[in-house]
Enzyme design. Structure first.
Site, PDB file in Angstrom:
ATOM      1  CG  ASP A 187     -19.243  13.002 -12.282  1.00 57.53           C
ATOM      2  OD1 ASP A 187     -19.954  11.982 -12.194  1.00 57.53           O
ATOM      3  OD2 ASP A 187     -18.945  13.729 -11.307  1.00 57.53           O
ATOM      4  CG  ASN A 239     -17.412   5.927 -11.432  1.00 51.58           C
ATOM      5  OD1 ASN A 239     -17.051   7.006 -11.924  1.00 51.58           O
ATOM      6  ND2 ASN A 239     -18.677   5.551 -11.401  1.00 51.58           N
ATOM      7  CG  ASP A 252     -25.644  -0.384 -18.604  1.00 51.78           C
ATOM      8  OD1 ASP A 252     -26.070   0.145 -17.571  1.00 51.78           O
ATOM      9  OD2 ASP A 252     -24.584  -1.058 -18.668  1.00 51.78           O
ATOM     10  CD  GLU A 259     -23.913   2.152 -14.702  1.00 56.15           C
ATOM     11  OE1 GLU A 259     -23.720   0.962 -14.487  1.00 56.15           O
ATOM     12  OE2 GLU A 259     -24.087   2.996 -13.783  1.00 56.15           O
ATOM     13  CG  HIS A 262     -16.907   8.846  -7.996  1.00 56.33           C
ATOM     14  ND1 HIS A 262     -17.907   7.974  -8.373  1.00 56.33           N
ATOM     15  CD2 HIS A 262     -16.359   8.333  -6.858  1.00 56.33           C
ATOM     16  CE1 HIS A 262     -17.972   6.982  -7.501  1.00 56.33           C
ATOM     17  NE2 HIS A 262     -17.049   7.169  -6.564  1.00 56.33           N
TER      18      HIS A 262
END
Length: 399
Positions: free
Chosen positions: A275, A266, A258, A301, A271
């Site tokens: 990404d 974000n 994680d 994630e 975003h």
């Protein structure tokens, strides 16, 4: 029918077939000479001498031997028709005519030899050549009749000879018509076979393209669109197959990963930045893995990793290598000096348990890694409830 694709191999095969057809011709001459020798020994031929037999035998050996040399030395390949079918037929007709001239007693039966010659080339020569061979046989047989009329006028039955010539002409006409029909049928079959071969080629190519498209669709369906790694469904499918092929002595490690505080990225940078982080993490992770390892995106994630034939120590080392490599990466394109971290939970797959059971234990280890401050790897044994923590300094601590 077997298709020979190599040009050199195909040429050798075709030359072998030509030699084989020449062997059939030589065998026909030999069988005829054998019959004549038998008739001569039984004194059944009154006007046929041993000298005539020897000369015929020598001429047959000379002509067939000459053709054999042409094929053996590959001189025949210089001709338009490498089979030399028309030449073989013409020589055979002349040789048979000489033989027939020496055997007036059985001349009517021997006219069948002309028919045999015509059948020899029915599939090999054109209709014009076929008509030429038929006309040549009529001319030669007419020459035999004219020779008898000139040298032995008192012994020849002219009416019978003319009837034999007419019968031969009728037979040759019928053979010519039949040959024309067979030739057209053969050409039509060749065209149909060519069309069928072309259709089969197109169908084969279409099938190959369809298979490639299906493989691409299957790959797309099993790949995460953003990161390019396996999606959750495909990861589970591949993992089950890998684990099903192992035995109790082959351990496999499973890791849940994680990205720490990913939501902040974000929220703060957008975003697109998030990404980019996901893409870079996948790139870094793949560089740390072996070709046999499976790596997929579990969701958001979170990522999942299967390390086949890996024990506890190796599994933890790989997990730490990924964690440290990601921790050291700087996302300067997002913000100068920006670094992120990841938490990893690791465990070993127990032989005989389901993938979901192993995953549940790895998820528990991940939960502990996040609870104990993140940016660390926690290993939970597959046989015990104890766990091992590796912090960001790479030290080991007991839970």
């Amino acid at each position: 029918m077997k298709t020979i694709k190599c040009p050199a191999t195909r040429e050798r095969h075709e030359q072998y077939l030509r030699m084989k057809r020449l062997g059939i011709s030589a065998l026909s001459h030999g069988m005829l000479l054998l019959i004549l020798a038998l008739a001569l020994s039984l004194d059944l031929l009154t006007d046929f001498s041993l000298l005539s037999f020897v000369l015929l035998t020598f001429s047959a050996m000379a002509t067939q031997g000459a053709f054999w040399l042409l094929f053996h030395c590959r001189i025949n390949l210089r001709f338009k028709d490498p089979s030399l079918t028309l030449m073989q037929m013409a020589v055979a007709i002349i040789w048979f005519s000489i033989l027939i001239s020496q055997l007036p007693e059985i001349r009517g039966s021997l006219t069948l030899l002309y028919i045999m010659v015509m059948l020899f080339g029915i599939f090999q020569i054109s209709m014009f050549e076929f008509a030429f061979v038929g006309l040549l046989s009529l001319v030669c047989f007419g020459g035999v009749i004219a020779s008898d009329l000139y040298f032995h006028p008192e012994e020849i039955n002219l009416k019978l000879s003319l009837v034999q010539w007419l019968i031969l002409a009728s037979a040759q006409t019928w053979i010519a018509l039949f040959g024309s029909y067979v030739r057209r049928l053969s050409e039509r079959l060749k065209r149909q076979r060519s069309v069928l071969r072309h259709s089969n080629h197109k169908m084969q190519r279409a099938n190959e393209e369809l298979e490639q498209a299906m493989e691409q669709l299957d790959e797309i369906a099993g790949t995460d669109e953003l990161t390019g790694v396996l999606n959750r469904r495909r990861f589970f499918e591949e993992s089950r197959l890998r684990l099903a092929g192992t035995d109790e002595y082959q351990s496999s490690a499973l890791c849940m990963i994680d990205l720490d505080h990913f939501k902040r990225v974000n929220d703060r940078f957008g975003h697109q930045a998030g990404d980019l982080v996901l893409e870079r993490f996948c790139q870094i992770t793949r560089e740390c893995l072996r070709g046999s390892d499976l790596f997929g995106r579990y969701g958001g994630e979170e990522f999942i990793l299967l390390l086949p034939q890996t024990n506890q120590e190796s599994g933890v080392q790989i997990a730490e290598r990924i964690r440290l490599a990601f921790e050291q990466y700087t996302f300067d394109s997002i913000e100068p000096g920006l670094r992120l971290s990841a938490s990893i939970g690791a465990t070993l797959h127990r032989w005989g348990e389901t993938l979901e059971e192993t995953l549940k234990r790895a998820d528990k280890a991940l939960y502990q890694a996040k609870s104990f401050g993140r940016n660390q790897t926690i290993y939970i044994s597959g046989a015990q409830s104890s766990s091992r923590t590796l912090d960001n300094a790479g030290k080991t601590a007991k839970d």
